[in-house]
Motif scaffolding. Structure first.
Motif, PDB file in Angstrom:
ATOM      1  N   UNK A 308       0.827  -1.200   0.000  1.00  0.00           N
ATOM      2  CA  UNK A 308       0.000   0.000   0.000  1.00  0.00           C
ATOM      3  C   UNK A 308       0.863   1.252   0.000  1.00  0.00           C
ATOM      4  N   UNK A 309       1.922   1.241   0.810  1.00  0.00           N
ATOM      5  CA  UNK A 309       2.801   2.419   0.830  1.00  0.00           C
ATOM      6  C   UNK A 309       3.550   2.554  -0.477  1.00  0.00           C
ATOM      7  N   UNK A 310       3.952   1.422  -1.070  1.00  0.00           N
ATOM      8  CA  UNK A 310       4.631   1.497  -2.371  1.00  0.00           C
ATOM      9  C   UNK A 310       3.673   1.997  -3.449  1.00  0.00           C
ATOM     10  N   UNK A 311       2.384   1.610  -3.333  1.00  0.00           N
ATOM     11  CA  UNK A 311       1.403   2.069  -4.315  1.00  0.00           C
ATOM     12  C   UNK A 311       1.203   3.567  -4.231  1.00  0.00           C
ATOM     13  N   UNK A 312       1.450   4.153  -3.111  1.00  0.00           N
ATOM     14  CA  UNK A 312       1.318   5.602  -2.977  1.00  0.00           C
ATOM     15  C   UNK A 312       2.537   6.346  -3.465  1.00  0.00           C
ATOM     16  N   UNK A 313       3.612   5.633  -3.816  1.00  0.00           N
ATOM     17  CA  UNK A 313       4.821   6.311  -4.299  1.00  0.00           C
ATOM     18  C   UNK A 313       4.575   7.023  -5.623  1.00  0.00           C
ATOM     19  N   UNK A 314       3.801   6.429  -6.534  1.00  0.00           N
ATOM     20  CA  UNK A 314       3.515   7.053  -7.824  1.00  0.00           C
ATOM     21  C   UNK A 314       2.739   8.344  -7.645  1.00  0.00           C
ATOM     22  N   UNK A 315       1.791   8.336  -6.709  1.00  0.00           N
ATOM     23  CA  UNK A 315       1.035   9.563  -6.451  1.00  0.00           C
ATOM     24  C   UNK A 315       1.937  10.638  -5.867  1.00  0.00           C
ATOM     25  N   UNK A 316       2.839  10.224  -4.989  1.00  0.00           N
ATOM     26  CA  UNK A 316       3.771  11.191  -4.412  1.00  0.00           C
ATOM     27  C   UNK A 316       4.701  11.753  -5.490  1.00  0.00           C
ATOM     28  N   UNK A 317       5.128  10.903  -6.432  1.00  0.00           N
ATOM     29  CA  UNK A 317       5.983  11.372  -7.530  1.00  0.00           C
ATOM     30  C   UNK A 317       5.252  12.397  -8.388  1.00  0.00           C
ATOM     31  N   UNK A 318       3.994  12.159  -8.699  1.00  0.00           N
ATOM     32  CA  UNK A 318       3.217  13.096  -9.520  1.00  0.00           C
ATOM     33  C   UNK A 318       3.084  14.436  -8.829  1.00  0.00           C
ATOM     34  N   UNK A 319       2.791  14.418  -7.505  1.00  0.00           N
ATOM     35  CA  UNK A 319       2.677  15.672  -6.769  1.00  0.00           C
ATOM     36  C   UNK A 319       4.018  16.409  -6.730  1.00  0.00           C
ATOM     37  N   UNK A 320       5.110  15.652  -6.614  1.00  0.00           N
ATOM     38  CA  UNK A 320       6.445  16.266  -6.585  1.00  0.00           C
ATOM     39  C   UNK A 320       6.739  16.975  -7.914  1.00  0.00           C
ATOM     40  N   UNK A 321       6.445  16.309  -9.002  1.00  0.00           N
ATOM     41  CA  UNK A 321       6.702  16.913 -10.327  1.00  0.00           C
ATOM     42  C   UNK A 321       5.821  18.132 -10.540  1.00  0.00           C
ATOM     43  N   UNK A 322       4.562  18.074 -10.074  1.00  0.00           N
ATOM     44  CA  UNK A 322       3.673  19.227 -10.234  1.00  0.00           C
ATOM     45  C   UNK A 322       4.199  20.408  -9.448  1.00  0.00           C
ATOM     46  N   UNK A 323       4.618  20.182  -8.230  1.00  0.00           N
ATOM     47  CA  UNK A 323       5.130  21.267  -7.399  1.00  0.00           C
ATOM     48  C   UNK A 323       6.432  21.812  -7.985  1.00  0.00           C
ATOM     49  N   UNK A 324       7.307  20.932  -8.529  1.00  0.00           N
ATOM     50  CA  UNK A 324       8.576  21.395  -9.123  1.00  0.00           C
ATOM     51  C   UNK A 324       8.295  22.254 -10.353  1.00  0.00           C
ATOM     52  N   UNK A 325       7.353  21.854 -11.227  1.00  0.00           N
ATOM     53  CA  UNK A 325       7.040  22.620 -12.434  1.00  0.00           C
ATOM     54  C   UNK A 325       6.461  23.973 -12.087  1.00  0.00           C
ATOM     55  N   UNK A 326       5.579  24.005 -11.052  1.00  0.00           N
ATOM     56  CA  UNK A 326       5.009  25.285 -10.649  1.00  0.00           C
ATOM     57  C   UNK A 326       6.109  26.201 -10.145  1.00  0.00           C
ATOM     58  N   UNK A 327       7.024  25.645  -9.335  1.00  0.00           N
ATOM     59  CA  UNK A 327       8.103  26.474  -8.793  1.00  0.00           C
ATOM     60  C   UNK A 327       9.021  26.972  -9.898  1.00  0.00           C
ATOM     61  N   UNK A 347       9.682   5.304  -2.878  1.00  0.00           N
ATOM     62  CA  UNK A 347       9.521   3.890  -2.565  1.00  0.00           C
ATOM     63  C   UNK A 347      10.057   3.604  -1.160  1.00  0.00           C
ATOM     64  N   UNK A 348       9.409   2.715  -0.409  1.00  0.00           N
ATOM     65  CA  UNK A 348       9.888   2.421   0.954  1.00  0.00           C
ATOM     66  C   UNK A 348      11.245   1.732   0.911  1.00  0.00           C
ATOM     67  N   UNK A 349      12.084   2.198   1.791  1.00  0.00           N
ATOM     68  CA  UNK A 349      13.411   1.610   1.908  1.00  0.00           C
ATOM     69  C   UNK A 349      13.331   0.327   2.728  1.00  0.00           C
ATOM     70  N   UNK A 350      14.371  -0.488   2.714  1.00  0.00           N
ATOM     71  CA  UNK A 350      14.360  -1.694   3.560  1.00  0.00           C
ATOM     72  C   UNK A 350      14.145  -1.358   5.031  1.00  0.00           C
ATOM     73  N   UNK A 351      14.746  -0.235   5.486  1.00  0.00           N
ATOM     74  CA  UNK A 351      14.519   0.148   6.865  1.00  0.00           C
ATOM     75  C   UNK A 351      13.063   0.486   7.120  1.00  0.00           C
ATOM     76  N   UNK A 352      12.446   1.227   6.137  1.00  0.00           N
ATOM     77  CA  UNK A 352      11.031   1.589   6.317  1.00  0.00           C
ATOM     78  C   UNK A 352      10.146   0.336   6.274  1.00  0.00           C
ATOM     79  N   UNK A 353      10.482  -0.597   5.424  1.00  0.00           N
ATOM     80  CA  UNK A 353       9.685  -1.824   5.358  1.00  0.00           C
ATOM     81  C   UNK A 353       9.774  -2.602   6.664  1.00  0.00           C
ATOM     82  N   UNK A 354      10.972  -2.613   7.256  1.00  0.00           N
ATOM     83  CA  UNK A 354      11.096  -3.298   8.549  1.00  0.00           C
ATOM     84  C   UNK A 354      10.326  -2.561   9.638  1.00  0.00           C
ATOM     85  N   UNK A 355      10.348  -1.231   9.543  1.00  0.00           N
ATOM     86  CA  UNK A 355       9.586  -0.432  10.518  1.00  0.00           C
ATOM     87  C   UNK A 355       8.092  -0.724  10.405  1.00  0.00           C
ATOM     88  N   UNK A 356       7.610  -0.858   9.149  1.00  0.00           N
ATOM     89  CA  UNK A 356       6.185  -1.177   8.948  1.00  0.00           C
ATOM     90  C   UNK A 356       5.867  -2.531   9.549  1.00  0.00           C
TER      91      UNK A 356
END
Length: 506
Positions: A308-327, A347-356
Motif C-alpha cells: 500500500x505504501x509502495x502504491x502511494x509512491x507514484x502519487x507522491x511522484x506526480x505531486x512532486x513533479x507538479x510542485x517542481x514545475x510550478x516552482x 519507494x519504501x526503503x528496507x529500513x522503512x519496510x522493517x519499521x512497517x
C-alpha cells in the motif's frame, strides 16, 4: 420448656439425633424432645435459614459503599476482501482489496456512586437482621412451647390408658362377684349380664384410650420432625406445687423480654429504618467515574501494508513533479520546492519496510492507550411522578402498623399471663379437691362392693359406685393435667422458665 417450673426430672440421658425414619430411643425426655424438634422440625428450619440471607444483605449493603470496577477485553477478525461503504462497493471509490486483520480492545473502568440511601442501607439491613434473628428466637420459643404441650398430651393419653385398665380390672372383679352370687342363687342372672355389659364398655374405653395414645405420639413426632419406627416411652415427670411468684412479677418479666415481643419491637426498628431510607430519596447523589482503554489492529500480511505504501509512491511522484514545475515557472521559486523528482525517492526503503513490519506486529497485547478521562456528576431528584411520596407514605404507615403490633402484643401478653396465672392457681386447688374426691369415691366403691358381697346392697348400687369412682378418677386426671398445662401456658406467656423469674430451683 427448658426450665419448666413444674419441676421436671429428666430420667435417662439417651442422646439421639434423628432425621426422617429412624429407630426410636427406648426413652425420651422432654429436653431430648425439644432438642430433636430444633434440629429436625421443617417449619422451624425453614425460618432459621433466613439468618444466612440476612447476613448477606448486610454485607451487600456495605459492599454498595465501595467503588465498582470492571475490566473487559475483546478480539475480532476481519477476512480479506473488497471493502464496502454502505451500499457502495469499495472498488467504485478506488479502494483496493484489503487483507485480513486481527484487532483487539481492552478497557478498565472504575466508578463510584454515593447517595444517602447507600449510607443508610447498612443500618437498615442490620435492623432487618435483628428482626430476623428475633423472629427465629420467637419461633424457637413457640416450637418449644408446642413440644411441651404435646408431650403433656401424650402423658395424659397414657394416664387415660392406665385409668381404663384399672377400671377394667375393677369391672371384671364386679363381674366375678356377680357370677359367684348368681351361681349360689343369691342374685338373679340379670346382674351377671349387667356386669358383663359393663366390662364390655370399659374394654371399648380402653381400646379408644390406646388409640388416643398412638395418635398423640404421631402428633408429637410431627413436631419433632422425625418418624420413629418403634415404640418409645416418655420419662419426664411433673410434680404438683404452688405457683411461684406473683402476677405482677410474671407480667413485668413478660413485658421486658418475651421473645415474640422482642421480635415485634425489632420489626418496629426495621420499619423505622425503612422510613428513613424512604426520606433519603429527596437528597442528592454523587457519581464519579474514570477508566483506561486501548486498541490495536494488525494485518495478517505485513507485505500488504508495504505494498500500500509502495502504491502511494507514484502519487507522491506526480505531486512532486507538479510542485517542481510550478516552482520553476515562477520568477521567484517556491521555498523548499523540490529540484528533482524520481520514483526511488518515494519507494519504501528496507529500513522503512522493517519499521512497517514492526509497527504491525502488535497482536494481541500491544495496545495503543487512549487518553485518561474522569467525570463527576451530582444528581438532585426533583419530580418522579409522586413515587417518592408514595414510598414515604407506605413507610410511614408501616411504622405506625409496627407500633400498633407492639402494642397489641403487649396487650396479648398481659392477657395471657393473667389468664394463665389464674388458671394455674385455680388448677392447683382443683387438684387437691379432686384428689380428695377420688379417695372418697374409692372408699365408696369398696363399701358398695362389700355390701353387695354380703347381700346388704344391690348390684345397681355397686354399679353406681363403680361409675362414680371412674368419673372421680377421670376428673382427678383432668384436673392434674389441666394444672400442668396451665403452668406450661403461664411459662409460655412469660416467655422464659418461671424459675428464672422467681430465682427458685425446681
Amino acid at each position: 420448656m427448658r426450665g419448666f417450673a413444674m419441676g421436671i426430672f429428666f430420667l435417662g440421658a439417651t442422646s439421639v439425633s434423628l432425621s426422617g425414619q429412624a429407630a426410636a430411643p427406648a426413652t425420651l425426655t422432654l429436653q431430648e424432645a425439644i432438642e430433636l424438634a430444633r434440629r429436625n422440625n421443617p417449619d422451624f428450619l425453614q425460618q432459621s435459614n433466613d439468618v444466612g440471607v440476612a447476613n448477606w444483605a448486610v454485607r451487600d449493603a456495605y459492599g454498595a459503599l465501595l467503588p465498582s470496577a470492571s475490566a473487559g477485553v475483546s478480539y475480532s477478525y476481519s477476512a480479506a476482501g473488497n471493502q464496502r461503504i454502505g451500499n457502495i462497493p469499495g472498488s467504485d471509490l478506488g479502494l483496493e482489496t484489503s487483507t485480513d486483520y486481527y484487532s483487539s480492545s481492552a478497557s478498565l473502568s472504575l466508578s463510584y456512586r454515593l447517595s444517602a440511601q447507600q449510607l443508610l442501607a447498612p443500618g437498615q439491613q442490620k435492623a432487618n437482621r435483628r428482626a430476623t434473628v428475633a423472629g427465629i428466637d420467637a419461633a424457637s420459643f413457640n416450637l418449644e412451647a408446642n413440644v411441651v404441650r404435646q408431650y403433656l398430651a401424650v402423658l395424659r393419653a397414657q394416664e387415660n390408658v392406665t385409668l381404663a385398665e384399672q377400671e377394667l380390672e375393677s369391672a371384671k372383679t364386679n363381674q366375678m362377684l356377680a357370677e359367684a352370687k348368681v351361681a349360689t342363687g343369691s342374685a338373679i342372672p340379670l346382674e351377671s349380664k349387667q356386669a358383663a355389659v359393663q366390662v364390655g364398655r370399659v374394654e371399648v374405653q380402653l381400646l379408644q384410650a390406646q388409640n388416643a395414645v398412638a395418635n398423640e405420639k404421631l402428633r408429637l413426632m410431627q413436631l419433632l420432625g422425625v418418624q420413629f419406627n418403634e415404640q418409645f416411652q416418655l420419662t419426664s415427670t411433673f410434680t404438683v406445687s404452688d405457683v411461684p411468684g406473683s402476677l405482677a412479677t410474671f407480667t413485668n418479666a413478660a413485658l421486658s423480654g418475651h421473645p415474640t415481643l422482642r421480635a415485634a419491637r425489632a420489626n418496629e426498628e426495621a420499619s423505622v429504618s425503612s422510613y428513613k431510607m424512604a426520606k433519603s430519596a429527596y437528597l442528592p447523589s454523587l457519581s464519579l467515574s474514570t477508566g483506561l482503554s486501548g486498541f490495536m489492529r494488525q494485518a495478517s500480511n505485513a507485505d500488504f501494508l508495504i505494498a500500500q505504501e509502495a502504491a502511494g509512491a507514484q502519487s507522491s511522484l506526480t505531486q512532486c513533479e507538479l510542485l517542481r514545475n510550478i516552482s520553476n515557472g515562477l520568477s521567484t521559486p517556491l521555498p523548499n520546492a523540490p529540484t528533482s523528482c524520481s520514483l526511488d525517492m518515494f519507494l519504501p526503503t528496507p529500513e522503512r519496510m522493517q519499521e512497517i513490519r514492526d509497527q504491525n506486529s502488535v497482536f494481541p497485547f500491544k495496545y495503543q492507550g487512549e487518553p485518561l478521562g474522569v467525570s463527576m456528576s451530582i444528581s438532585l431528584p426533583i419530580f418522579d411522578g409522586f413515587s417518592r411520596e408514595r414510598q414515604l407514605q407506605t413507610s410511614r404507615v408501616a411504622v405506625t402498623d409496627a407500633e400498633l403490633r407492639v402494642r397489641a402484643e403487649e396487650l396479648r401478653i398481659r392477657t395471657e399471663v393473667g389468664a394463665a396465672y389464674a388458671n394455674a392457681t385455680t388448677g392447683r386447688r382443683s387438684v387437691e379437691l379432686e384428689a380428695r374426691n377420688r379417695d372418697l369415691a374409692a372408699e365408696q366403691l369398696e363399701l358398695a362392693r362389700e355390701r353387695y358381697r354380703f347381700g346388704a346392697g344391690t348390684f345397681l348400687e355397686l354399679n353406681d359406685a363403680q361409675t362414680v369412682k371412674a368419673r372421680a378418677d377421670q376428673a382427678y386426671l383432668n384436673a392434674l393435667y389441666n394444672y400442668h398445662e396451665a403452668l406450661a401456658a403461664l411459662e409460655s406467656a412469660v416467655g422464659r422458665p418461671l424459675a428464672q423469674v422467681t430465682g427458685e430451683n425446681r
